[in-house]
Design a protein around this motif. Structure first.
Motif, PDB file in Angstrom:
ATOM      1  N   UNK A  95     -39.737  18.125  20.498  1.00 54.27           N
ATOM      2  CA  UNK A  95     -39.062  17.138  19.671  1.00 54.27           C
ATOM      3  C   UNK A  95     -39.822  15.825  19.537  1.00 54.27           C
ATOM      4  N   UNK A  96     -40.930  15.661  20.257  1.00 54.13           N
ATOM      5  CA  UNK A  96     -41.687  14.425  20.173  1.00 54.13           C
ATOM      6  C   UNK A  96     -42.477  14.324  18.870  1.00 54.13           C
ATOM      7  N   UNK A  97     -42.627  13.095  18.369  1.00 57.84           N
ATOM      8  CA  UNK A  97     -43.359  12.826  17.133  1.00 57.84           C
ATOM      9  C   UNK A  97     -42.616  13.331  15.902  1.00 57.84           C
ATOM     10  N   UNK A  98     -41.299  13.444  15.988  1.00 57.59           N
ATOM     11  CA  UNK A  98     -40.502  13.947  14.867  1.00 57.59           C
ATOM     12  C   UNK A  98     -40.159  12.813  13.911  1.00 57.59           C
ATOM     13  N   UNK A  99     -40.733  12.792  12.708  1.00 63.12           N
ATOM     14  CA  UNK A  99     -40.387  11.743  11.743  1.00 63.12           C
ATOM     15  C   UNK A  99     -38.937  11.894  11.271  1.00 63.12           C
ATOM     16  N   UNK A 100     -38.380  10.823  10.764  1.00 62.96           N
ATOM     17  CA  UNK A 100     -37.004  10.886  10.273  1.00 62.96           C
ATOM     18  C   UNK A 100     -36.946  11.671   8.978  1.00 62.96           C
ATOM     19  N   UNK A 101     -35.787  12.263   8.711  1.00 55.54           N
ATOM     20  CA  UNK A 101     -35.470  12.931   7.441  1.00 55.54           C
ATOM     21  C   UNK A 101     -36.391  14.093   7.115  1.00 55.54           C
ATOM     22  N   UNK A 102     -36.884  14.783   8.145  1.00 56.79           N
ATOM     23  CA  UNK A 102     -37.726  15.954   7.936  1.00 56.79           C
ATOM     24  C   UNK A 102     -36.894  17.218   8.143  1.00 56.79           C
ATOM     25  N   UNK A 103     -36.940  18.123   7.188  1.00 60.98           N
ATOM     26  CA  UNK A 103     -36.212  19.388   7.282  1.00 60.98           C
ATOM     27  C   UNK A 103     -37.240  20.496   7.500  1.00 60.98           C
ATOM     28  N   UNK A 104     -37.291  21.114   8.680  1.00 56.18           N
ATOM     29  CA  UNK A 104     -38.330  22.107   8.957  1.00 56.18           C
ATOM     30  C   UNK A 104     -38.173  23.361   8.103  1.00 56.18           C
ATOM     31  N   UNK A 105     -39.299  23.831   7.591  1.00 53.18           N
ATOM     32  CA  UNK A 105     -39.321  25.039   6.770  1.00 53.18           C
ATOM     33  C   UNK A 105     -40.102  26.162   7.436  1.00 53.18           C
ATOM     34  N   UNK A 106     -41.216  25.808   8.068  1.00 51.05           N
ATOM     35  CA  UNK A 106     -42.115  26.788   8.686  1.00 51.05           C
ATOM     36  C   UNK A 106     -42.662  26.199   9.970  1.00 51.05           C
ATOM     37  N   UNK A 107     -42.487  26.912  11.081  1.00 56.76           N
ATOM     38  CA  UNK A 107     -42.973  26.447  12.375  1.00 56.76           C
ATOM     39  C   UNK A 107     -43.862  27.495  13.020  1.00 56.76           C
ATOM     40  N   UNK A 108     -44.923  27.014  13.661  1.00 57.57           N
ATOM     41  CA  UNK A 108     -45.805  27.868  14.459  1.00 57.57           C
ATOM     42  C   UNK A 108     -45.803  27.354  15.887  1.00 57.57           C
ATOM     43  N   UNK A 109     -45.397  28.187  16.820  1.00 57.26           N
ATOM     44  CA  UNK A 109     -45.312  27.846  18.229  1.00 57.26           C
ATOM     45  C   UNK A 109     -46.699  27.904  18.857  1.00 57.26           C
ATOM     46  N   UNK A 110     -47.169  26.757  19.362  1.00 57.27           N
ATOM     47  CA  UNK A 110     -48.489  26.701  19.988  1.00 57.27           C
ATOM     48  C   UNK A 110     -48.399  26.457  21.498  1.00 57.27           C
ATOM     49  N   UNK A 111     -47.217  26.698  22.092  1.00 55.46           N
ATOM     50  CA  UNK A 111     -47.125  26.712  23.549  1.00 55.46           C
ATOM     51  C   UNK A 111     -47.863  27.954  24.047  1.00 55.46           C
ATOM     52  N   UNK A 112     -48.465  27.867  25.230  1.00 50.37           N
ATOM     53  CA  UNK A 112     -49.259  28.986  25.737  1.00 50.37           C
ATOM     54  C   UNK A 112     -48.441  30.262  25.888  1.00 50.37           C
ATOM     55  N   UNK A 113     -47.146  30.131  26.175  1.00 58.64           N
ATOM     56  CA  UNK A 113     -46.352  31.348  26.359  1.00 58.64           C
ATOM     57  C   UNK A 113     -46.238  32.166  25.074  1.00 58.64           C
TER      58      UNK A 113
END
Length: 203
Positions: free
Chosen positions: A144-162
């Protein structure tokens, strides 16, 4: 109470791009941990309020934000992928990508670079900017860090090592390249059309 969502496909359905072992661990263990963490934080927040322990609230609210971010991001991440994914978007989303990023190839390069340059754990995100009425790409630190205001996520890519390490080790580039073969553009397009239509209600 928050619950772990079922997947629309089997753990083996995204192979060979994402192995069944990774999918099972990622969904049943990691995602479940965020669901459990969010529920625990809610319970502790309620207890702190009822006992007047307001000094505990800031940390508990941060815990809730972290675990809710993990829950929400993963819930969308699973739907952003499909065994029949890959290729390029069409229709209104394709037009918007062309308007905001020159063309699909440029968009793909930028999204990939954002994913590859994450320091530590996080997500690469394509979002609809409800304030600017445009598409945006940004890095999400942790969940959740660095989340700008009023952004509606459409496509996410998980870059955690797991999300990749058991299969791709530390070669993140190979994971990102493989992931593009799974992108469910039908899901992303539906999210874009909904966000584009209703985002004015947020302001």
């Amino acid at each position: 109470m928050y619950t772990l969502p079922d997947l629309a496909y089997d753990y083996s359905a995204l192979a060979p791009h994402i192995s069944p072992e990774i999918m099972e661990l990622h969904h049943s263990k990691h995602h479940q941990a965020y669901v459990t963490g969010a529920n625990t934080a809610q319970e502790k927040l309620a207890e702190a309020r009822s006992t007047g322990n307001f000094a505990a609230l800031p940390k508990l609210e941060k815990d809730l934000a972290f675990h809710l971010g993990g829950h929400l991001n993963h819930s969308l991440f699973w739907k952003n992928m499909s065994p029949d994914g890959g290729g390029e978007p069409t229709g209104e989303l394709a037009e918007a990508i062309g308007e905001n990023f020159i063309d699909f190839a440029t968009f793909k390069k930028q999204f990939t670079e954002v994913a590859m340059s994450i320091q530590g754990s996080g997500w690469s995100v394509l979002a609809w900017d409800a304030l600017g009425s445009r598409l945006s790409i940004y890095q999400l630190y942790d969940h959740q860090g660095n989340l700008p205001v009023a952004q509606i996520p459409l496509l996410l890519l998980d870059m955690w090592e797991h999300a990749f390490y058991l299969q791709y080790r530390n070669v993140k580039a190979d994971f990102v390249t493989a992931w593009w073969n799974l992108v469910n553009w039908t899901d992303v397009s539906a999210r874009y059309e909904k966000a584009h239509k209703h985002s004015s209600a947020m302001i």
